[in-house]
Design a protein around this motif. Structure first.
Motif, short mmCIF file in Angstrom:
data_model
loop_
_atom_site.label_atom_id
_atom_site.label_comp_id
_atom_site.label_asym_id
_atom_site.label_seq_id
_atom_site.Cartn_x
_atom_site.Cartn_y
_atom_site.Cartn_z
N SER A 147 39.00 39.19 42.10
CA SER A 147 37.77 39.96 42.30
C SER A 147 36.68 39.50 41.35
O SER A 147 36.97 38.91 40.30
CB SER A 147 38.05 41.46 42.05
OG SER A 147 38.98 41.95 42.99
N SER A 148 35.43 39.77 41.75
CA SER A 148 34.26 39.46 40.92
C SER A 148 33.29 40.61 41.01
O SER A 148 33.38 41.44 41.91
CB SER A 148 33.56 38.19 41.43
OG SER A 148 34.38 37.05 41.25
N CYS A 149 32.34 40.63 40.08
CA CYS A 149 31.25 41.61 40.18
C CYS A 149 30.00 41.00 39.56
O CYS A 149 30.09 40.07 38.76
CB CYS A 149 31.62 42.90 39.45
SG CYS A 149 31.99 42.67 37.71
N LEU A 150 28.83 41.51 39.97
CA LEU A 150 27.58 41.03 39.40
C LEU A 150 27.43 41.64 38.00
O LEU A 150 27.58 42.86 37.84
CB LEU A 150 26.40 41.44 40.29
CG LEU A 150 26.30 40.77 41.66
CD1 LEU A 150 25.11 41.31 42.43
CD2 LEU A 150 26.23 39.25 41.53
N PRO A 181 33.20 45.92 41.83
CA PRO A 181 34.19 44.87 42.07
C PRO A 181 34.32 44.53 43.56
O PRO A 181 34.37 45.44 44.39
CB PRO A 181 35.50 45.44 41.53
CG PRO A 181 35.30 46.88 41.30
CD PRO A 181 33.84 47.18 41.39
N ARG A 182 34.31 43.24 43.86
CA ARG A 182 34.40 42.74 45.24
C ARG A 182 35.28 41.50 45.25
O ARG A 182 35.58 40.94 44.20
CB ARG A 182 32.99 42.40 45.79
CG ARG A 182 32.06 43.63 45.86
CD ARG A 182 30.75 43.28 46.53
NE ARG A 182 29.78 44.36 46.54
CZ ARG A 182 29.80 45.38 47.38
NH1 ARG A 182 30.79 45.49 48.26
NH2 ARG A 182 28.88 46.33 47.36
N HIS A 183 35.68 41.04 46.46
CA HIS A 183 36.45 39.81 46.57
C HIS A 183 35.59 38.66 46.02
O HIS A 183 34.41 38.53 46.39
CB HIS A 183 36.81 39.50 48.03
CG HIS A 183 37.53 40.62 48.72
ND1 HIS A 183 38.64 41.25 48.20
CD2 HIS A 183 37.29 41.22 49.92
CE1 HIS A 183 39.05 42.19 49.02
NE2 HIS A 183 38.26 42.20 50.07
N SER A 184 36.16 37.79 45.19
CA SER A 184 35.40 36.66 44.62
C SER A 184 34.98 35.68 45.69
O SER A 184 33.87 35.14 45.66
CB SER A 184 36.26 35.92 43.59
OG SER A 184 36.56 36.75 42.50
N ARG A 185 35.88 35.43 46.64
CA ARG A 185 35.59 34.47 47.72
C ARG A 185 36.00 35.08 49.05
O ARG A 185 37.02 35.78 49.13
CB ARG A 185 36.38 33.16 47.46
CG ARG A 185 35.88 32.36 46.25
CD ARG A 185 36.74 31.15 45.96
NE ARG A 185 38.12 31.52 45.61
CZ ARG A 185 38.49 32.05 44.45
NH1 ARG A 185 37.58 32.29 43.53
NH2 ARG A 185 39.75 32.37 44.21
N LYS A 244 31.19 32.31 48.02
CA LYS A 244 31.67 32.71 46.69
C LYS A 244 30.48 33.17 45.88
O LYS A 244 29.33 33.11 46.33
CB LYS A 244 32.36 31.51 46.01
CG LYS A 244 31.46 30.34 45.79
CD LYS A 244 32.19 29.16 45.15
CE LYS A 244 31.22 28.00 44.97
NZ LYS A 244 31.81 26.80 44.40
N ASN A 245 30.74 33.67 44.69
CA ASN A 245 29.70 34.10 43.74
C ASN A 245 28.68 35.08 44.37
O ASN A 245 29.08 35.93 45.16
CB ASN A 245 29.01 32.87 43.14
CG ASN A 245 30.00 32.01 42.35
OD1 ASN A 245 30.95 32.53 41.77
ND2 ASN A 245 29.79 30.71 42.38
N TYR A 246 27.41 34.88 44.05
CA TYR A 246 26.36 35.85 44.43
C TYR A 246 26.35 36.09 45.96
O TYR A 246 26.34 37.23 46.42
CB TYR A 246 25.02 35.30 43.95
CG TYR A 246 23.83 36.18 44.11
CD1 TYR A 246 22.62 35.65 44.54
CD2 TYR A 246 23.85 37.54 43.80
CE1 TYR A 246 21.48 36.43 44.66
CE2 TYR A 246 22.73 38.35 43.92
CZ TYR A 246 21.53 37.78 44.35
OH TYR A 246 20.39 38.55 44.47
N ALA A 247 26.42 35.00 46.73
CA ALA A 247 26.35 35.13 48.20
C ALA A 247 27.52 35.97 48.72
O ALA A 247 27.36 36.79 49.62
CB ALA A 247 26.34 33.75 48.86
#
Ligand SMILES: CNC(=O)c1cccc(C)c1Nc1nc(N2CCN(c3ccccc3Cl)CC2)nc(N2CSC[C@H]2C(=O)NC)n1
Ligand code: NI
Length: 187
Positions: free
Chosen positions: A105-108, A126-130, A148-151
């Motif tokens: 997971s990733s987050c801004l 938190p969201r899926h990274s890719r 991935k990332n911001y998009a």
């Protein structure tokens, strides 16, 4: 043209509905609406037009936000480089579907904002990274993109709107800056 008065705000019931699949082939109405949603994002990112029409800048807009409960989102995500003409992703996605995603997971780092939320809601989302997303574009062509990332964060935020989910539903209530093991921060 779409302006801020057309964008419904939190509390409006349409934001909590599960939006309906769009019938194919696409009707002229749906195609026109898709172009209008993209035009809003482009205008909102242009300093002169944003000021002239009092538009809040956005990189994503979902049809439910203009009270159209159908599964269509527009994303217009500029490259980070100043004044670069290239966009990371710019398209209108009809019936978008996340067909696979990373375990990670990733987050801004700075949290998220939403055109339908007129307040600052701090915290990590938190969201899926890719993600791999399939969708139909306004030409009726089936597309498949890997993000991935911001998009990836933006597209997941907009797809959430199609399922009646607001970004703050995903913020940890006890500790908004709670970071689970291995969550990647995107700055
Ligand atoms: C609370 N902290 C914050 O908001 C936040 C704070 C700092 C940084 C980020 C990165 C934050 N987060 C965040 N910033 C954005 N913008 C950055 C500015 N930009 C923009 C602005 C002006 C001209 C052109 C453009 Cl392009 C418009 C888009 N957009 C979203 N989201 C969440 S996913 C959908 C997307 C959306 O369009 N929201 C309206 N989040
Ligand atoms: Ni939003």
């Amino acid at each position: 043209m779409i302006t801020m008065k057309d964008i419904i705000r939190e509390g409006h019931p349409t934001l909590r509905l599960v939006a309906k699949e769009v019938e194919l082939p696409l009707s002229k109405e749906v195609i026109d609406l898709g172009h209008e949603m993209m035009e809003f994002l482009v205008n909102s990112q242009d300093p002169e037009l944003a000021e002239k029409y009092e538009l809040r800048a956005g990189v994503g807009l979902a049809a439910p936000q203009i009270d159209q409960s159908i599964r269509m989102v527009a994303v217009h995500i500029p490259g980070i480089e100043e004044d670069s003409e290239d966009y990371i992703l710019s398209d209108v996605m009809v019936n978008p579907k996340i067909v696979s995603h990373s375990v990670q997971s990733s987050c801004l780092a700075e949290g998220e904002g939403c055109l339908s939320v007129d307040r600052d809601v701090p915290g990590y989302v938190p969201r899926h990274s890719r993600i791999t997303v399939t969708y139909h574009d306004l030409n009726g062509e089936k597309q498949k993109v890997r993000l991935k990332n911001y998009a990836a964060m933006v597209v997941q935020h907009e797809i959430d709107h199609l399922n009646g989910v607001m970004f703050y539903d995903r913020i940890n209530e006890e500790n908004p800056y709670q970071l689970d093991e291995g969550v990647n921060i995107i700055s």
